[in-house]
Design an enzyme around this catalytic site. Sequence first.
Site, PDB file in Angstrom:
ATOM      1  N   TYR A 168      32.975  64.193  25.752  1.00 36.30           N
ATOM      2  CA  TYR A 168      32.423  65.547  25.727  1.00 36.30           C
ATOM      3  C   TYR A 168      32.909  66.377  26.912  1.00 36.30           C
ATOM      4  O   TYR A 168      33.092  67.575  26.802  1.00 36.30           O
ATOM      5  CB  TYR A 168      30.894  65.501  25.781  1.00 36.30           C
ATOM      6  CG  TYR A 168      30.209  65.531  24.445  1.00 36.30           C
ATOM      7  CD1 TYR A 168      30.469  64.561  23.493  1.00 36.30           C
ATOM      8  CD2 TYR A 168      29.291  66.535  24.140  1.00 36.30           C
ATOM      9  CE1 TYR A 168      29.821  64.588  22.270  1.00 36.30           C
ATOM     10  CE2 TYR A 168      28.643  66.559  22.918  1.00 36.30           C
ATOM     11  CZ  TYR A 168      28.902  65.589  21.989  1.00 36.30           C
ATOM     12  OH  TYR A 168      28.263  65.614  20.782  1.00 36.30           O
ATOM     13  N   LYS A 183      32.235  50.250  21.899  1.00 38.01           N
ATOM     14  CA  LYS A 183      33.386  49.985  21.031  1.00 38.01           C
ATOM     15  C   LYS A 183      34.378  49.214  21.897  1.00 38.01           C
ATOM     16  O   LYS A 183      35.548  49.588  22.053  1.00 38.01           O
ATOM     17  CB  LYS A 183      33.960  51.313  20.505  1.00 38.01           C
ATOM     18  CG  LYS A 183      34.994  51.169  19.395  1.00 38.01           C
ATOM     19  CD  LYS A 183      34.427  50.674  18.062  1.00 38.01           C
ATOM     20  CE  LYS A 183      35.544  50.369  17.085  1.00 38.01           C
ATOM     21  NZ  LYS A 183      35.071  49.718  15.859  1.00 38.01           N
ATOM     22  N   ASP A 221      25.320  60.913  20.153  1.00 37.08           N
ATOM     23  CA  ASP A 221      25.177  62.116  19.330  1.00 37.08           C
ATOM     24  C   ASP A 221      25.065  61.716  17.862  1.00 37.08           C
ATOM     25  O   ASP A 221      24.167  62.168  17.139  1.00 37.08           O
ATOM     26  CB  ASP A 221      26.397  63.029  19.538  1.00 37.08           C
ATOM     27  CG  ASP A 221      26.344  64.268  18.666  1.00 37.08           C
ATOM     28  OD1 ASP A 221      25.264  64.889  18.592  1.00 37.08           O
ATOM     29  OD2 ASP A 221      27.376  64.616  18.060  1.00 37.08           O
ATOM     30  N   ASP A 242      21.359  61.286  15.270  1.00 35.17           N
ATOM     31  CA  ASP A 242      21.113  61.993  14.008  1.00 35.17           C
ATOM     32  C   ASP A 242      20.805  60.998  12.893  1.00 35.17           C
ATOM     33  O   ASP A 242      19.926  61.224  12.060  1.00 35.17           O
ATOM     34  CB  ASP A 242      22.342  62.830  13.595  1.00 35.17           C
ATOM     35  CG  ASP A 242      22.263  64.269  14.105  1.00 35.17           C
ATOM     36  OD1 ASP A 242      21.559  64.507  15.116  1.00 35.17           O
ATOM     37  OD2 ASP A 242      22.910  65.147  13.505  1.00 35.17           O
ATOM     38  N   ASP A 290      30.117  50.742  15.112  1.00 36.59           N
ATOM     39  CA  ASP A 290      30.172  50.753  13.641  1.00 36.59           C
ATOM     40  C   ASP A 290      29.097  49.832  13.065  1.00 36.59           C
ATOM     41  O   ASP A 290      28.406  50.172  12.105  1.00 36.59           O
ATOM     42  CB  ASP A 290      31.580  50.388  13.129  1.00 36.59           C
ATOM     43  CG  ASP A 290      32.178  49.151  13.786  1.00 36.59           C
ATOM     44  OD1 ASP A 290      31.602  48.640  14.768  1.00 36.59           O
ATOM     45  OD2 ASP A 290      33.227  48.684  13.310  1.00 36.59           O
TER      46      ASP A 290
HETATM   47  C1  IPM Z   1      23.015  67.528  20.040  1.00 32.47           C
HETATM   48  C2  IPM Z   1      23.948  68.556  19.437  1.00 32.47           C
HETATM   49  C3  IPM Z   1      24.908  69.022  20.527  1.00 32.47           C
HETATM   50  C4  IPM Z   1      25.732  67.815  20.950  1.00 32.47           C
HETATM   51  C5  IPM Z   1      25.810  70.199  20.118  1.00 32.47           C
HETATM   52  C6  IPM Z   1      24.999  71.384  19.637  1.00 32.47           C
HETATM   53  C7  IPM Z   1      26.717  70.613  21.233  1.00 32.47           C
HETATM   54  O1  IPM Z   1      24.597  68.029  18.337  1.00 32.47           O
HETATM   55  O2  IPM Z   1      22.277  67.878  20.985  1.00 32.47           O
HETATM   56  O3  IPM Z   1      23.011  66.410  19.568  1.00 32.47           O
HETATM   57  O4  IPM Z   1      26.760  67.515  20.335  1.00 32.47           O
HETATM   58  O5  IPM Z   1      25.337  67.180  21.923  1.00 32.47           O
HETATM   59 MG    MG Z   2      23.931  66.099  17.771  1.00 33.75          MG
END
Ligand code: IPM
Ligand code: MG
Length: 356
Positions: A135, A190, A246, A250, A222
């Site tokens: 990042y 990884k 990240d 999710d 993975d």
């Molecule tokens: C998160 C989001 C951010 C990230 C984006 C909006 C930059 O997806 O907080 O997970 O990738 O960290």
């Molecule tokens: Mg995110």
Amino acid sequence: MKIAILPGDGIGPEIIAEAVKVLNALRLPLEMATAPVGGAAYAAHGHPLPEATLALARDADAVLFGAVGDWKYDTLPRHLRPEQAILGLRKALGLFANLRPAICYAQLTHASSLKPELVAGLDILIVRELTGDIYFGQPRGRRSAPDGPFAGTDEAYDTMRYSRPEIERIAHVAFQAARKRRRKVTSVDKANVLETFQFWKEVVTEVHRDYPDVELEHMYVDNAAMQLVKAPKKFDVIVTGNMFGDILSDEAAMLTGSIGMLPSASLNERGQGLYEPSHGSAPDIAGQGIANPLATILSVAMMLRYSLQMPEAADRIEAAVQRVLADGLRTPDIHSEGTRRVGTAEMGDAVVHALG
Ligand code: IPM
Ligand code: MG
């Protein structure tokens, strides 16, 4: 104690309004100030993270953040896009430790895309490193490929890198968090392919020597993605880098069936923190009064616990949220047969009422 309130874009202002309502109802000795961020700040001041907003955040004990992003701004150059606000705040405040709980509330088990028995009682904490990795790694950019079979053609590149202290400090956060939970840490890497994550694995293993009472396992990313949907309850604390965190956070959020319920905390070494819902700005439903404010309200609870040292107030909020769920109140994202559909403000009012 000073709180910077940054509502942002999309549903950000609506959900923040409900969180502030709850905070006000607690009558705590807090000073609050609001500033624009993201697309809203770009529209008003030409930058997603204006100097004044950053100064307010730096000066605060905690930042309560809504969400940023809107299709309107998708065509802007990267440094002016709304996402730069959150990345800029993380970097400027040194918010290296991102805590993302994924909890499946008993009343919402059926909302998960997995079978209820796989997720009932699910309680995972993802500890994501937030200021390093690909990042932020330099160098990055565009250039003419210097070598390889495609030499001389246009290419883009980013750099994945982690230093020893960066890995050590996030590993400590994970092990310490595990001590307050089920004492198990899964470090996701990884290492079979990447130098960076071979090193990550070695350093996490070294830090583990300070925590003999906590179990450590290593897992390739993975496989972790697979295990999260196969047997998610085997996890307690997951610690991983920025990029893998990240993605996995999710995935873990969806297991609970309700990303609208999940708070998050991003902390620096001084305990200063930024608190935001795990979901985004959802511009498609902005302004309709139907967004779920509970993730933001639960983020306020995390803020009270981690940055403001007011755990009783945090408990009160969490208990109030449990109560409104038990009473059957649901915003559309978590609504099902036999429950009562409510809007954003009605949900906020119900939590305030349930504070008792
Ligand atoms: C998160 C989001 C951010 C990230 C984006 C909006 C930059 O997806 O907080 O997970 O990738 O960290
Ligand atoms: Mg995110």
